[in-house]
Design a protein around this motif. Structure first.
Motif, short mmCIF file in Angstrom:
data_model
loop_
_atom_site.label_atom_id
_atom_site.label_comp_id
_atom_site.label_asym_id
_atom_site.label_seq_id
_atom_site.Cartn_x
_atom_site.Cartn_y
_atom_site.Cartn_z
N ASP A 295 20.02 69.43 25.32
CA ASP A 295 21.51 70.32 25.67
C ASP A 295 21.83 68.88 27.28
O ASP A 295 23.12 68.27 26.75
CB ASP A 295 20.75 70.80 27.36
CG ASP A 295 22.01 71.01 27.98
OD1 ASP A 295 22.74 72.24 27.27
OD2 ASP A 295 23.09 70.81 29.27
N LEU A 298 23.92 66.79 23.85
CA LEU A 298 24.35 67.22 23.29
C LEU A 298 25.89 67.18 24.30
O LEU A 298 27.22 66.73 23.40
CB LEU A 298 24.76 68.65 23.08
CG LEU A 298 25.98 69.40 22.60
CD1 LEU A 298 26.55 69.16 20.84
CD2 LEU A 298 25.24 71.28 22.35
N LYS A 299 25.58 66.97 25.57
CA LYS A 299 26.82 66.50 26.32
C LYS A 299 27.10 65.11 26.01
O LYS A 299 28.69 64.67 26.17
CB LYS A 299 26.32 66.63 27.44
CG LYS A 299 26.46 68.32 28.18
CD LYS A 299 25.76 68.33 29.36
CE LYS A 299 25.18 70.72 29.32
NZ LYS A 299 24.92 70.81 31.10
N ARG A 302 29.08 65.33 22.68
CA ARG A 302 31.00 65.48 23.08
C ARG A 302 31.75 64.88 24.13
O ARG A 302 32.83 64.27 23.77
CB ARG A 302 30.40 66.97 23.94
CG ARG A 302 30.24 67.71 22.54
CD ARG A 302 29.71 69.22 23.64
NE ARG A 302 29.34 70.59 22.22
CZ ARG A 302 29.15 71.78 23.35
NH1 ARG A 302 29.01 72.17 24.45
NH2 ARG A 302 29.17 72.77 22.00
N GLU A 357 27.85 64.46 17.19
CA GLU A 357 28.04 65.10 17.62
C GLU A 357 27.16 66.46 17.24
O GLU A 357 26.88 67.57 17.05
CB GLU A 357 29.39 65.63 18.04
CG GLU A 357 29.53 66.67 18.89
CD GLU A 357 29.92 67.69 18.84
OE1 GLU A 357 30.43 68.41 19.69
OE2 GLU A 357 30.32 67.80 17.40
N ASN A 358 28.04 66.21 15.29
CA ASN A 358 27.47 67.59 15.12
C ASN A 358 26.26 67.32 14.86
O ASN A 358 25.47 68.69 14.95
CB ASN A 358 28.17 67.18 13.09
CG ASN A 358 29.20 68.04 12.91
OD1 ASN A 358 29.19 68.99 13.46
ND2 ASN A 358 30.12 67.42 12.67
N PHE A 361 24.90 69.05 17.63
CA PHE A 361 24.97 70.16 18.49
C PHE A 361 23.93 71.48 17.34
O PHE A 361 23.21 71.85 17.57
CB PHE A 361 26.20 70.98 17.87
CG PHE A 361 26.43 71.92 18.02
CD1 PHE A 361 26.31 73.08 19.19
CD2 PHE A 361 26.35 72.86 16.55
CE1 PHE A 361 26.60 74.39 18.92
CE2 PHE A 361 26.51 74.29 16.73
CZ PHE A 361 26.92 75.10 17.37
N TRP A 362 23.47 70.57 16.41
CA TRP A 362 22.76 71.55 15.09
C TRP A 362 21.16 71.60 15.53
O TRP A 362 20.19 72.04 15.44
CB TRP A 362 22.85 70.80 13.91
CG TRP A 362 24.19 71.45 12.82
CD1 TRP A 362 25.45 71.11 12.92
CD2 TRP A 362 24.50 73.12 13.19
NE1 TRP A 362 26.24 71.98 12.94
CE2 TRP A 362 25.91 73.41 12.30
CE3 TRP A 362 23.68 73.99 13.68
CZ2 TRP A 362 26.44 74.37 12.85
CZ3 TRP A 362 24.55 75.15 13.09
CH2 TRP A 362 25.83 75.31 12.75
N TRP A 364 20.35 70.78 18.64
CA TRP A 364 20.26 72.51 19.91
C TRP A 364 20.18 73.35 19.64
O TRP A 364 18.99 73.68 20.27
CB TRP A 364 21.54 71.59 21.69
CG TRP A 364 21.33 72.81 22.01
CD1 TRP A 364 21.02 73.06 23.41
CD2 TRP A 364 22.50 74.11 21.61
NE1 TRP A 364 21.57 74.17 23.50
CE2 TRP A 364 22.22 74.72 23.13
CE3 TRP A 364 23.14 74.32 21.24
CZ2 TRP A 364 23.02 75.68 22.88
CZ3 TRP A 364 24.04 75.09 21.26
CH2 TRP A 364 23.78 76.40 21.96
N ARG A 432 31.62 77.68 16.40
CA ARG A 432 32.12 76.23 15.81
C ARG A 432 31.90 76.74 14.30
O ARG A 432 32.64 75.62 14.61
CB ARG A 432 30.51 75.56 16.01
CG ARG A 432 31.03 74.38 15.61
CD ARG A 432 29.22 73.50 15.98
NE ARG A 432 29.30 72.07 15.63
CZ ARG A 432 29.74 71.66 16.45
NH1 ARG A 432 30.18 71.71 18.08
NH2 ARG A 432 30.09 70.01 16.43
#
Length: 701
Positions: A295, A298-299, A302, A357-358, A361-362, A364, A432
């Motif tokens: 988590d 990912l933050k 971003r 970032e991609n 996200f994936w 996570w 998304r």
């Protein structure tokens, strides 16, 4: 020359256009050759793709097709794009795939055209069984034919991946190896020495290891799947023998004695189970930390992406205490400030922050989906928008979200309950991947097990690569997980960095569910296992859990029994308990009666069945028998018939005790001596008590 190309007076080779293209080439071709066709194509393509850098290159590819083949966009074929792709090599690889996707979505190609040009050369389709066997160039034609016939007979009950693996075992690991080490071999009837030599070679394999100086060395290591390969070859022989009884005309000539004995894989299964449980015990306690790390990762990704999008091209910016310099783009069709590539200062490492970032996200999403469902990695990649279902309870009318898992390894479809946490993750994924108009794009995926392309589906695990929608691959998932693990820096008890594989989350899910009270047979249904033993194989029992369960059992048992049975005994009761064992010592051995029971024979120990005679006291027992015989003789001479009856009972009991001792000695004599040394043989020294010690001990007695 540009005017002549646009007017279709001359046509150039694609390789020439790749390296000698004018910067006015695309504008001139689109305006002079087919302006209406390009206008219709622009209306069908999303605006962000049309104006992106990849979209500009894709339009150049289409213009190159028109320049080399002539005509308009309506005349483009699949072969034209394939020719451009092969001639342009790596220059237009991604752009050709995007141009193909545009033209196929616009209805330019027939329905049977490939769904995508992505990895068209890498992902081949199914080949015939003969081609599978001929890859290994077997020299003995009769054996090659029987292997092909055997695989053809087994094909209806196997998937393509299993069929390919069995062909590799029989053709490569078995017969090709025999032909290599025994030239001229032409029969399945193997001599014992040939079969033994093959089993010896099968037990190991040769691996190449690169040394620090750049050289490579070969080493022989044990083959872990040797028992599995042996069982496949043995099944080959046994199947031929069985089929020969059913169809002698077809299989009778190939039926020979199986030269390989049965193989036991229990030891391998135990090692695998121990290894699996150890991985689960090491990784399950760190799972909350990994979730928090994913988590946070990912933050952070971003935050970096937002900073690079806000910064102008060529400017430096600071985010998360890191300094970046945004790259510049030379693509005239794109906004120079739209790039998300930056250089990390001061080393200047180039990073695409949007791609990072991609992946974050994936990674996570993968961790969350796997830890909440326990599904396999191939099942997760096959989840689609249609897999999210709703079920209304008939009693309360409550809407319950469900997740439908498509048949995978066991060809069994199942439905899982979606928890609130999992619902949030699925909602984030759908939001998304939604395209224009809020619709999930249709993407094609490749079934690596069956070697077929699946029809376009609204898969959840998809992303855009150079403007084209792609399903995520297993390698991409693993790479994203490794980035999170590296950022988390989780270590085991030895200080080594923990690695999490996608299947580890399945083991942890089953273990955690059973530890928290879920019945194993329900866990079997959720996991999709055919056998509950497979589910219990995944369940890693902790020592602390075993101890807690045992303590709970004792507590439940004590709650059902009277409480006075668990009181602390008094000193008098304790002395009586210890005195009981002292009074069990007899001249002939020991008494086996339990504590609190009285002697039923009034201490006539020779007659008692509870007497355990010591073998060293056999002479004393023989003296008792001789004495009893003499007393019986005297009683018979004197006419004491009552005394004769009592002494006869004692004599029979004494002789029975002697027979028991003889049987014990005979039993011990038949035991094979293992050569284990006795205590007197391994003692470093021995001592003899002095006369004073003997006198002191006698006085104490």
């Amino acid at each position: 020359m540009l005017a002549l190309i646009c007017a279709d007076v001359i046509r150039m080779h694609p390789a020439w256009l790749t390296v000698r293209r004018s910067r006015h080439f695309m504008l001139s071709m689109s305006a002079g050759r087919d302006p209406d066709g390009f206008a219709r194509l622009e209306a069908a393509v999303p605006p962000d793709q049309w104006t992106s850098r990849s979209g500009g290159t894709a339009r150049v590819v289409i213009c190159a097709v028109l320049a080399t083949k002539g005509g308009t966009i309506q005349d483009c074929t699949v072969g034209d794009l394939m020719e451009i792709r092969s001639a342009a090599s790596k220059h237009w690889n991604h752009a050709t795939r995007l141009a193909y996707a545009w033209l196929r979505a616009a209805g330019q190609f027939p329905p049977d055209a490939p769904a995508s040009l992505s990895r068209l050369e890498t992902f081949t389709g199914q080949v015939s069984i003969g081609d599978l066997v001929d890859r290994y160039q077997l020299r003995c034609r009769p054996v090659r034919d029987v292997i092909v016939d055997y695989l053809t007979e087994r094909q209806p009950s196997m998937d393509y991946n299993s069929l390919q693996g069995l062909s590799r075992v029989l053709a490569s690991n078995f017969w090709a190896d025999l032909e290599r080490h025994h030239p001229g071999i032409s029969s399945l009837a193997l001599a014992p020495e040939v079969a033994d030599a093959w089993k010896t070679r099968l037990a190991t394999r040769t691996v190449r290891r690169r040394q620090p100086n750049g050289t490579a060395t070969e080493a022989s290591v044990p083959r872990k799947d040797a028992p599995t390969l042996m069982m496949s070859v043995r099944a080959f022989y046994l199947d031929l023998a069985q089929w020969a009884l059913e169809e002698p005309a077809r299989w009778g000539q190939h039926a020979v004695r199986c030269p390989f004995p049965p193989v036991s894989s229990k030891k391998r299964q135990k090692r695998q189970k121990s290894w699996s449980h150890q991985r689960t015990r090491e990784r399950l306690p760190h799972l909350p930390a990994l979730v928090r790390a994913a988590d946070q990762h990912l933050k952070d990704a971003r935050a970096r992406l937002g900073a690079v999008e806000a910064a102008p091209a060529g400017a430096e910016f600071i985010v998360l205490d890191e300094t970046y310099r945004k790259a510049r783009t030379s693509n005239w069709a794109a906004d120079p400030h739209r790039t998300t590539t930056a250089y990390l200062q001061p080393d200047g490492r180039r990073i695409d922050l949007k791609a990072a970032e991609n992946r974050a996200f994936w990674a996570w999403a993968t961790i969350e989906v796997l830890r909440h469902t326990g599904i396999r990695i191939e099942e997760m990649l096959e989840l689609s928008h249609h897999s999210i279902l709703q079920y209304r309870l008939p009693t309360t009318g409550e809407v319950v979200p469900l997740l439908q898992i498509t048949p995978s390894k066991t060809d069994e479809e199942r439905v899982l309950l979606v928890t609130p946490e999992l619902a949030d993750v699925l909602s984030a994924i759908v939001c998304r991947i939604r395209g224009a108009g809020g619709v999930v794009p249709l993407v094609v995926s490749y079934d690596a097990a069956e070697r077929v392309w699946n029809p376009p589906m609204p898969l959840l695990f998809q992303w855009q690569v150079n403007g084209e929608d792609h399903v995520l691959s297993v390698n991409t998932i693993r790479k994203a997980l490794n980035e999170v693990i590296e950022a988390a820096q989780l270590t085991d008890a030895a200080g080594e960095l923990l690695d999490y594989q996608p299947h580890d989350f399945r083991r942890m899910f089953i273990t955690d569910a059973i530890m928290n009270g879920l019945p194993p047979h329900i866990a079997q249904v959720i996991a999709g296992h055919d056998d509950i033993n497979t589910t219990m194989h995944y369940n890693a029992v902790y020592p602390s859990a075993a101890i807690a369960a045992h303590q709970a059992f004792i507590a439940r048992r004590r709650s059902l029994r009277p409480g006075e049975e668990y009181r602390v005994p008094t000193s008098e009761e304790w002395e009586a308990f210890l005195g009981h064992f002292e009074r069990r010592k007899l001249s002939l051995g020991t008494c086996g009666r339990s504590f609190g029971s009285e002697c039923v024979h009034e201490h006539a120990c020779v007659r008692c069945a509870m007497l355990r005679v010591d073998p060293h006291e056999r002479p004393r027992l023989e003296e008792i028998r001789v004495n009893l015989i003499a007393r019986i003789t005297e009683a018979e001479r004197e006419g004491w018939l009552g005394e004769v009856d009592g002494l006869s009972v004692s004599l029979a009991a004494a002789e029975d005790k002697l027979h028991q001792l003889d049987a014990e000695v005979a039993r011990r004599s038949t035991v094979v001596h293992l050569g284990l040394p006795s205590f007197s043989q391994i003692a470093t020294r021995s001592t003899q008590p002095s006369q004073t010690a003997w006198a002191r001990e006698g006085a104490e007695r």
